[in-house]
Every structure is written in C-alpha cells, then in structure tokens.
Write an enzyme that holds these catalytic residues in place. Structure first.
Site, PDB file in Angstrom:
ATOM      1  N   ASP A  13       8.040  -1.911  24.160  1.00 55.33           N
ATOM      2  CA  ASP A  13       8.078  -0.933  25.244  1.00 55.33           C
ATOM      3  C   ASP A  13       9.399  -0.925  25.799  1.00 55.33           C
ATOM      4  O   ASP A  13       9.482  -2.089  26.230  1.00 55.33           O
ATOM      5  CB  ASP A  13       6.795  -1.290  25.919  1.00 55.33           C
ATOM      6  CG  ASP A  13       5.302  -0.888  25.361  1.00 55.33           C
ATOM      7  OD1 ASP A  13       5.332  -0.505  24.492  1.00 55.33           O
ATOM      8  OD2 ASP A  13       4.264  -1.330  25.906  1.00 55.33           O
ATOM      9  N   GLY A 251      -5.874   0.226  30.000  1.00 57.50           N
ATOM     10  CA  GLY A 251      -6.892   0.758  29.114  1.00 57.50           C
ATOM     11  C   GLY A 251      -7.369  -0.500  28.009  1.00 57.50           C
ATOM     12  O   GLY A 251      -8.173  -0.849  27.545  1.00 57.50           O
ATOM     13  N   ASP A 252      -5.952  -0.937  27.319  1.00 60.87           N
ATOM     14  CA  ASP A 252      -5.758  -1.979  26.483  1.00 60.87           C
ATOM     15  C   ASP A 252      -6.531  -3.038  26.913  1.00 60.87           C
ATOM     16  O   ASP A 252      -7.430  -3.887  26.306  1.00 60.87           O
ATOM     17  CB  ASP A 252      -4.626  -2.215  25.737  1.00 60.87           C
ATOM     18  CG  ASP A 252      -3.791  -0.992  25.298  1.00 60.87           C
ATOM     19  OD1 ASP A 252      -4.690  -0.177  24.658  1.00 60.87           O
ATOM     20  OD2 ASP A 252      -2.718  -0.910  25.237  1.00 60.87           O
TER      21      ASP A 252
END
Length: 309
Positions: A13, A251-252
């Site tokens: 990322d 969310g992960d």
C-alpha cells in the site's frame, strides 16, 4: 482450537493524506506518505494471527523488493508463509490509497495476485486443511481459482468464509461451497441489489445473501456497526464510538477477527462483537497491518465496555 487458512491478495500500500479529493487535472499538497504491507488476503491473515489463531497464507507476490518485504512482514506477525509463491516476470500487487476526511479512496494493480495456479492452491489447501479449521478468501484474486479453492476447502471439511470484495460475480456453482459471507453495505448492494440503510433493509439484504447459498451472512455498516443472520436469527452489533483516522484495514480486521472467533469456538454474536472492537481500534490508527490491534488490546476494549455497561 482450529487453524485459519487464508487464500488471497498481497499488496504493498502506498498511502497519502490530503484535505480533499483533487479535481481532474488538479494537484494538491498531501502529507503523511507511507508504504505499508497490505492486500485484503494478507491483512485478514495478519488480523487472524493477531487475534490468536494459528494462521497460514496462500498467495503470490512478484520477485521484487515489495514482494520479499510482504512475506517477511507476514512472517513477523506469526503468519506461516510457505504457501506464498514468488512469481517471476510480474510485479507485486500495489494499492495507491488517498486518505481524506476520515475515509479512503483506493486504486489497485493486482500484479502477481492474478498468477496463482488453481491446481497448486487446491493442493495446498488439501494438505493443510482439516475439520475444525476455517478457510478464508476474498475476490481480489482470479475468480476461477478462488472458486476452486473454496471447493477444495469444503472437500477437506473446513468451514468457509468468503469476503466478497470487490463484489465480482462468483461462478454460480461456487456458492454451494460458501458457509459464511461477509460484505460491507456497498458490496451487499452490488451482490443482491439491496442497500442496507435500516434494520428492516439489513434483514432483507441478509436474507437475500443467504439465498445465494451461505448459511450465515454478515454485513458491516461502518459507523452503524454490523448485522448478521444465522438460522433465521437476526443479530445487530453497534459500532464503538471512535474518531476515525484511517479506515483502510478496518474491514479486513473485522473479518480476520471473525475467522479467529470461529476457530476459538465463539458464537456468532460474540465473534461479531469482538471483531467490532478490533475494527474500531484499527480505524484510529494510520496504515494497514501495523494498525491492526493484538488480542490483548481488544480484550481491554471489551472489558472497558463491560465496565461502562
């Protein structure tokens, strides 16, 4: 206690913050640039490991600096990585993330994530998986390979958890191999045409998701918490009150903690509650994997809530 086996994406990322999204042709000054190991598969594997589950990763990276760093990072968090292959001649997956107003926008180059061989992935799963384990996957890798992986996991007696993100069309036959589906509200709308904006619409959406084949459906709703449906029982869990800084891995984190809750023997509501605390803590920090809290931090959050309640 069972094990968590994850097949999915590994990305580096590249993240930067700005006050607002730039307009077409516009250049804005940003701040807080950082590179962080990420990818939904890798993030969820780290979350499951930090939650206390024995976790293994299956996936693919390029033969480059990002790829080697991703494998080293996973191993450092306790994720077993012998199932991660290095694909020659293709770059490691990269996600470019713009952080603005407490939320994020992401552009993804899948890179090596699309190079996993279905037969090899299925073989890894059959060798590693057993009854009592959970198999976790997403939709950032090749869909036919993902479907093959789900089937192999079911054949091995594993419980399967699908995070249908991004919400691509899974082969119809593959839904028979999905035991649990977990999506956010926009992914839910893309899959079943229902945006869960109320308790009633959430129940309707969850029923539609279960109608695809899964026994259990869960929708995460950001600041509104999450809702689940299992054997006709509707479950609603409120979100923690936090000041979000970066929601990239929230969310992960939720899904990884949910998987760890299953193999530790938690009931669905308890696992959802624990996953909610973990996701909330993640959103208060910048980055992906390093932002995910360890189990002791989540335990303190749970104890604080119980004391206040």
């Amino acid at each position: 206690m069972g094990n968590a086996l994850v097949f999915g994406s590994l990305n580096m990322d590249l993240s930067i913050a700005c006050g607002r999204m730039p307009q077409q042709g516009e250049t804005l000054a940003g701040s807080g640039f950082c590179t962080n190991p990420g990818g939904k598969g890798a993030n969820q594997a780290v979350a499951a490991a930090k939650a206390g589950a024995a976790t293994s990763m299956i996936g693919s990276v390029g033969n480059d600096a990002f790829g080697h760093e991703l494998i080293e990072g996973l191993a450092g968090y306790g994720v077993e990585c012998s199932g991660v292959t290095v694909a020659p001649g293709v770059p490691t997956g990269v996600a470019v993330i713009i952080r603005t107003e407490g939320d994020n926008r992401i552009i993804l180059d899948h890179g090596a994530n699309g190079r996993s061989c279905a037969a090899e992935v299925a073989s890894e799963i059959r060798q590693r998986g057993a009854a009592g384990d959970i198999f976790l996957t997403q939709m950032e890798c090749d869909l036919e390979t993902t479907a093959c992986a789900l089937h192999a996991a079911h054949e091995a007696g594993m419980r399967t958890l699908l995070n249908a993100a991004p919400p691509e069309k899974l082969p119809d036959a593959a839904w028979a191999d999905v035991d649990i589906i977990c999506v956010n509200e926009t992914e839910c709308a893309a899959l079943v045409g229902i945006l869960p904006t109320s308790r009633e619409s959430a129940r309707e959406a969850l029923s539609a998701l279960c109608a695809l084949g899964p026994e259990v459906a869960i929708v995460t709703l950001g600041a509104e918490g999450s809702s689940g449906l299992s054997e006709g029982r509707f479950i609603s869990v409120a979100a923690d009150r936090i000041e979000a800084v970066d929601t990239t891995a929230s969310g992960d984190t939720y899904i990884g903690y949910l998987a760890a809750g299953y193999v530790s023997g938690m009931g669905l509501e308890e696992a959802m509650q624990r996953a909610t605390h973990a996701a909330g803590l993640t959103a208060t920090r910048i980055g992906a994997q390093q932002a995910i809290p360890v189990a002791s931090e989540v335990d303190r959050c749970s104890q604080k809530e119980q004391a206040q309640g």
